[in-house]
Scaffold this active site. Sequence first.
Site, PDB file in Angstrom:
ATOM      1  N   ASP A 178       0.852  -1.193   0.000  1.00 28.00           N
ATOM      2  CA  ASP A 178       0.000   0.000   0.000  1.00 28.00           C
ATOM      3  C   ASP A 178       0.891   1.247   0.000  1.00 28.00           C
ATOM      4  OD1 ASP A 178      -3.216   0.540   1.098  1.00 28.00           O
ATOM      5  OD2 ASP A 178      -1.787   2.201   1.054  1.00 28.00           O
ATOM      6  N   ILE A 179       0.540   2.214  -0.860  1.00 27.51           N
ATOM      7  CA  ILE A 179       1.346   3.427  -1.016  1.00 27.51           C
ATOM      8  C   ILE A 179       1.259   4.323   0.229  1.00 27.51           C
ATOM      9  CG2 ILE A 179      -0.351   4.990  -2.065  1.00 27.51           C
ATOM     10  CD1 ILE A 179       1.719   5.569  -4.255  1.00 27.51           C
ATOM     11  N   ASN A 226     -13.184  -3.062   2.044  1.00 27.25           N
ATOM     12  CA  ASN A 226     -14.187  -2.007   2.154  1.00 27.25           C
ATOM     13  C   ASN A 226     -15.089  -2.058   0.922  1.00 27.25           C
ATOM     14  OD1 ASN A 226     -13.006  -0.996   4.551  1.00 27.25           O
ATOM     15  ND2 ASN A 226     -11.505   0.145   3.360  1.00 27.25           N
ATOM     16  N   GLN A 283     -14.331   2.716   1.138  1.00 26.49           N
ATOM     17  CA  GLN A 283     -13.724   2.328  -0.140  1.00 26.49           C
ATOM     18  C   GLN A 283     -13.389   3.581  -0.956  1.00 26.49           C
ATOM     19  OE1 GLN A 283     -16.084  -0.245  -2.686  1.00 26.49           O
ATOM     20  NE2 GLN A 283     -14.331  -0.742  -3.982  1.00 26.49           N
ATOM     21  N   GLU A 284     -12.092   3.729  -1.243  1.00 33.25           N
ATOM     22  CA  GLU A 284     -11.634   4.881  -2.044  1.00 33.25           C
ATOM     23  C   GLU A 284     -11.418   4.480  -3.487  1.00 33.25           C
ATOM     24  OE1 GLU A 284      -8.068   6.318  -0.248  1.00 33.25           O
ATOM     25  OE2 GLU A 284      -9.103   6.927   1.587  1.00 33.25           O
ATOM     26  N   HIS A 322     -10.617  -5.162  -3.603  1.00 33.88           N
ATOM     27  CA  HIS A 322      -9.311  -5.448  -2.995  1.00 33.88           C
ATOM     28  C   HIS A 322      -9.468  -5.827  -1.526  1.00 33.88           C
ATOM     29  CE1 HIS A 322     -10.075  -1.107  -2.480  1.00 33.88           C
ATOM     30  NE2 HIS A 322      -9.431  -1.205  -1.338  1.00 33.88           N
ATOM     31  N   PHE A 323      -8.483  -6.572  -1.068  1.00 32.57           N
ATOM     32  CA  PHE A 323      -8.363  -6.877   0.359  1.00 32.57           C
ATOM     33  C   PHE A 323      -7.121  -6.170   0.884  1.00 32.57           C
ATOM     34  CE2 PHE A 323     -10.899 -10.573  -0.879  1.00 32.57           C
ATOM     35  CZ  PHE A 323     -11.836 -10.594   0.137  1.00 32.57           C
ATOM     36  N   HIS A 324      -7.250  -5.621   2.077  1.00 31.59           N
ATOM     37  CA  HIS A 324      -6.074  -5.105   2.777  1.00 31.59           C
ATOM     38  C   HIS A 324      -5.549  -6.230   3.658  1.00 31.59           C
ATOM     39  CE1 HIS A 324      -6.794  -0.686   2.134  1.00 31.59           C
ATOM     40  NE2 HIS A 324      -8.032  -1.116   1.959  1.00 31.59           N
TER      41      HIS A 324
HETATM   42  P1  AMP Z   1      -9.736   1.572   0.153  1.00 33.56           P
HETATM   43  O1  AMP Z   1      -9.901   2.776   1.032  1.00 33.56           O
HETATM   44  O2  AMP Z   1     -10.182   0.305   0.813  1.00 33.56           O
HETATM   45  O3  AMP Z   1     -10.317   1.768  -1.224  1.00 33.56           O
HETATM   46  O4  AMP Z   1      -8.174   1.404   0.002  1.00 33.56           O
HETATM   47  C1  AMP Z   1      -7.442   1.777  -1.106  1.00 33.56           C
HETATM   48  C2  AMP Z   1      -5.983   1.688  -0.722  1.00 33.56           C
HETATM   49  O5  AMP Z   1      -5.203   1.757  -1.889  1.00 33.56           O
HETATM   50  C3  AMP Z   1      -5.515   2.836   0.200  1.00 33.56           C
HETATM   51  O6  AMP Z   1      -4.999   2.276   1.408  1.00 33.56           O
HETATM   52  C4  AMP Z   1      -4.444   3.535  -0.616  1.00 33.56           C
HETATM   53  O7  AMP Z   1      -3.363   3.978   0.165  1.00 33.56           O
HETATM   54  C5  AMP Z   1      -4.027   2.453  -1.599  1.00 33.56           C
HETATM   55  N1  AMP Z   1      -3.500   2.958  -2.856  1.00 33.56           N
HETATM   56  C6  AMP Z   1      -4.018   3.918  -3.639  1.00 33.56           C
HETATM   57  N2  AMP Z   1      -3.263   4.108  -4.733  1.00 33.56           N
HETATM   58  C7  AMP Z   1      -2.229   3.248  -4.638  1.00 33.56           C
HETATM   59  C8  AMP Z   1      -1.078   2.967  -5.455  1.00 33.56           C
HETATM   60  N3  AMP Z   1      -0.856   3.606  -6.600  1.00 33.56           N
HETATM   61  N4  AMP Z   1      -0.218   2.008  -5.034  1.00 33.56           N
HETATM   62  C9  AMP Z   1      -0.434   1.355  -3.864  1.00 33.56           C
HETATM   63  N5  AMP Z   1      -1.486   1.576  -3.066  1.00 33.56           N
HETATM   64  C10 AMP Z   1      -2.373   2.510  -3.433  1.00 33.56           C
END
Ligand code: AMP
Length: 134
Positions: free
Chosen positions: A29-30, A86, A93-94, A99-101
């Site tokens: 995760d970035i 999420n 969810q962003e 995806h799974f964290h």
């Molecule tokens: P969510 O809030 O569950 O949608 O999580 C999305 C996750 O993706 C967040 O924790 C971000 O930090 C991560 N993320 C977004 N863009 C990137 C990227 N280019 N590389 C790695 N992780 C990312």
Amino acid sequence: MSCVFCDIVNKKIPAFVVAENKNAIAFLDINPIADGHTVVISKKHYANLRECPDEVLSDMIKLSKEVANKISESKLKPWGFNYLSNDQKIAGQEIMHVHFHVIPKYGKHEGFKFGIGTHYVDEVKKVYTILNKK
Ligand code: AMP
């Protein structure tokens, strides 16, 4: 429609890939909330877990397990993990690509914390009846 996770799958943008299988790919995760915080995504675009075919979900879960074992066996040595997906903006969810964290836990007050909501919660028996009404 543009999708940052599809761009990672298609190698249009870089990522720190830690594992991969037929239907899923895992990368760091970035914006991590713990060292080794990893995102496990489907290679094909699906908006969320509910829309994702079982075969793909199965590969995502298997990859999450592989990643957690890889982290456990590394020098990071977490005490445990949270596995989280999420679904919808209201749930955090962003990125609208399933995806799974995989979030390592290094201490009680570090990493992900499961929150208890303050929203009115109905009787468990009543909710059970709603879910099982024919
Ligand atoms: P969510 O809030 O569950 O949608 O999580 C999305 C996750 O993706 C967040 O924790 C971000 O930090 C991560 N993320 C977004 N863009 C990137 C990227 N280019 N590389 C790695 N992780 C990312």
